[in-house]
Design a protein around this motif. Sequence first.
Motif, PDB file in Angstrom:
ATOM      1  N   LEU A 100       0.839  -1.196   0.000  1.00  0.00           N
ATOM      2  CA  LEU A 100       0.000   0.000   0.000  1.00  0.00           C
ATOM      3  C   LEU A 100       0.876   1.249   0.000  1.00  0.00           C
ATOM      4  O   LEU A 100       1.699   1.437   0.894  1.00  0.00           O
ATOM      5  CB  LEU A 100      -0.919   0.024   1.226  1.00  0.00           C
ATOM      6  CG  LEU A 100      -1.782   1.279   1.375  1.00  0.00           C
ATOM      7  CD1 LEU A 100      -2.767   1.402   0.227  1.00  0.00           C
ATOM      8  CD2 LEU A 100      -2.520   1.260   2.696  1.00  0.00           C
ATOM      9  N   GLN A 101       0.714   2.077  -1.007  1.00  0.00           N
ATOM     10  CA  GLN A 101       1.445   3.340  -1.137  1.00  0.00           C
ATOM     11  C   GLN A 101       0.407   4.449  -1.288  1.00  0.00           C
ATOM     12  O   GLN A 101      -0.102   4.682  -2.382  1.00  0.00           O
ATOM     13  CB  GLN A 101       2.400   3.301  -2.327  1.00  0.00           C
ATOM     14  CG  GLN A 101       3.490   2.255  -2.206  1.00  0.00           C
ATOM     15  CD  GLN A 101       4.444   2.548  -1.055  1.00  0.00           C
ATOM     16  OE1 GLN A 101       4.765   3.691  -0.749  1.00  0.00           O
ATOM     17  NE2 GLN A 101       4.912   1.490  -0.396  1.00  0.00           N
ATOM     18  N   PRO A 102       0.049   5.138  -0.195  1.00  0.00           N
ATOM     19  CA  PRO A 102      -1.079   6.069  -0.235  1.00  0.00           C
ATOM     20  C   PRO A 102      -0.815   7.420  -0.891  1.00  0.00           C
ATOM     21  O   PRO A 102      -1.759   8.153  -1.150  1.00  0.00           O
ATOM     22  CB  PRO A 102      -1.419   6.253   1.244  1.00  0.00           C
ATOM     23  CG  PRO A 102      -0.153   5.979   1.967  1.00  0.00           C
ATOM     24  CD  PRO A 102       0.570   4.949   1.157  1.00  0.00           C
ATOM     25  N   GLN A 103       0.439   7.765  -1.163  1.00  0.00           N
ATOM     26  CA  GLN A 103       0.743   9.056  -1.767  1.00  0.00           C
ATOM     27  C   GLN A 103       1.755   8.888  -2.891  1.00  0.00           C
ATOM     28  O   GLN A 103       2.657   8.049  -2.810  1.00  0.00           O
ATOM     29  CB  GLN A 103       1.310  10.027  -0.722  1.00  0.00           C
ATOM     30  CG  GLN A 103       0.310  10.426   0.339  1.00  0.00           C
ATOM     31  CD  GLN A 103       0.981  11.262   1.396  1.00  0.00           C
ATOM     32  OE1 GLN A 103       1.566  10.733   2.324  1.00  0.00           O
ATOM     33  NE2 GLN A 103       0.898  12.573   1.233  1.00  0.00           N
ATOM     34  N   LYS A 104       1.652   9.744  -3.907  1.00  0.00           N
ATOM     35  CA  LYS A 104       2.513   9.660  -5.082  1.00  0.00           C
ATOM     36  C   LYS A 104       3.985   9.915  -4.768  1.00  0.00           C
ATOM     37  O   LYS A 104       4.868   9.212  -5.263  1.00  0.00           O
ATOM     38  CB  LYS A 104       2.019  10.669  -6.125  1.00  0.00           C
ATOM     39  CG  LYS A 104       2.852  10.746  -7.364  1.00  0.00           C
ATOM     40  CD  LYS A 104       2.339  11.822  -8.289  1.00  0.00           C
ATOM     41  CE  LYS A 104       3.397  12.150  -9.324  1.00  0.00           C
ATOM     42  NZ  LYS A 104       3.153  13.386 -10.006  1.00  0.00           N
TER      43      LYS A 104
END
Length: 124
Positions: A100-104
């Motif tokens: 999970l990578q919530p921000q660019k």
Amino acid sequence: MTTILGAIVLGTPDPPALADFYRAMLGWEEAEREPDWVRLKAPEGERPGLSFQLETDHTPPVWPQLPGTQQMQAHLDIQVDDLEAETQRACALGATLEELQPQKDVRVLRDPHGHPFCLFLPGA
């Protein structure tokens, strides 16, 4: 009266090994090493430092958080100039990239003992 935050302390089953990871990741110097405690200092004595203490029963937090599981109470944010290169370098040093990578412009990783940390670009 003056108060100064002297260090952030991470619990780990192997303080010397985790300190070696962050020393290589951050380029900081070791200030103290004992079997159950290691302290790193930032360049030119800047504060806070980063220390590692023995916690034989350390349980890494779950990410993303789920009810009834070990929760993350703190994590390190590390600013980098090149997000992809530093993510690769962190992984080569023993970190793992979270799914999970919530921000660019932010990468969530775990150090070799399961503590989450983020790499981020300036302005992110």
